[in-house]
Structure formats: C-alpha cells, structure tokens
Design a protein around this motif. Sequence first.
Motif, short mmCIF file in Angstrom:
data_model
loop_
_atom_site.label_atom_id
_atom_site.label_comp_id
_atom_site.label_asym_id
_atom_site.label_seq_id
_atom_site.Cartn_x
_atom_site.Cartn_y
_atom_site.Cartn_z
N ARG A 191 -2.38 -8.82 -0.64
CA ARG A 191 -3.66 -8.90 -0.38
C ARG A 191 -4.51 -7.59 0.04
N ARG A 192 -3.73 -6.94 0.80
CA ARG A 192 -4.69 -5.36 1.14
C ARG A 192 -4.94 -4.72 0.05
N HIS A 249 0.73 -10.70 2.73
CA HIS A 249 -0.44 -9.99 3.36
C HIS A 249 -0.77 -8.51 2.85
N LEU A 250 0.29 -7.80 2.52
CA LEU A 250 0.12 -6.30 2.08
C LEU A 250 -0.32 -6.46 0.63
N PRO A 275 0.65 -1.19 -0.06
CA PRO A 275 -0.01 -0.02 0.10
C PRO A 275 0.84 1.34 0.11
N ARG A 278 -13.76 1.40 -2.94
CA ARG A 278 -12.96 0.64 -3.49
C ARG A 278 -12.65 1.21 -4.70
N ALA A 308 -7.54 -6.11 -2.33
CA ALA A 308 -8.69 -6.03 -1.89
C ALA A 308 -9.32 -4.52 -1.89
N SER A 309 -8.59 -3.71 -2.16
CA SER A 309 -8.88 -2.29 -2.36
C SER A 309 -9.56 -1.80 -3.68
#
Length: 114
Positions: free
Chosen positions: A77-78, A74-75, A45, A57, A81-82
């Motif tokens: 995926r973040r 995990h970042l 991000p 989003r 997801a945005s």
Amino acid sequence: GEGGEGGEGGEGGGAFDGVIGFSQGAAMALLVPGARWAVLLSAIPPPRGRGPSTGRRDARPSLHVYDAAEPHAHLCRRVEASFEGPAVVRHGEGHAVPRAEAATREMVRFVERV
C-alpha cells in the motif's frame, strides 16, 4: 522502447518501455531509470535513499497487484500510494504472483494499454 540515456524513474528516454517486478524485484524495478510504466506485484519500497527523492508522487502508469492479507500488504500500500492514479488488482493467493485468470487478464490489459 528506444535506447538512450534515462533519467530518474518516469522521465522517459530510457532503454525500457516498462518494468515488471515481484516483491524485492519490484523494489529494484522502481529504480530502473526511464521506464515509462510499471507492473508491481507484492511490491515493497526500494531501500532508503534509493529511487526518486523529489517528494512528488510518481506520474507514470502503474499496476499494483497484491493480496491485501499478505504479511507485507502495508508495504504494498505504501508503494501504491507513491503513484498518481495507480491501477490496483487485489487477489487472494498470498505473497505470490497470482494465477487466477481474472488477475492475469487485468495485467495483460494494463500492458496492452500502456
């Protein structure tokens, strides 16, 4: 794309059709105003307080390419997801731009479609 003043990411009218970035470069690519699409490889991000802050989003077409086992997945995926309806390619090459033909083919297909 056509030149002009851009708005916040995804509003169109900017100087770039799309953006491509890897890791921290992907975070910076997300900040390019007016880009109509994004290819984000192992994306993290943008820094806090940067980028769109609408809470919605991102609706522009996006392709997210990363290894689910990489340390910063995990970042990735973040960021994924945005976006609304993100396309995703996972590979097994770690925190790297994939060299596998299948992943490369999907990136080319995405850019040809947008």
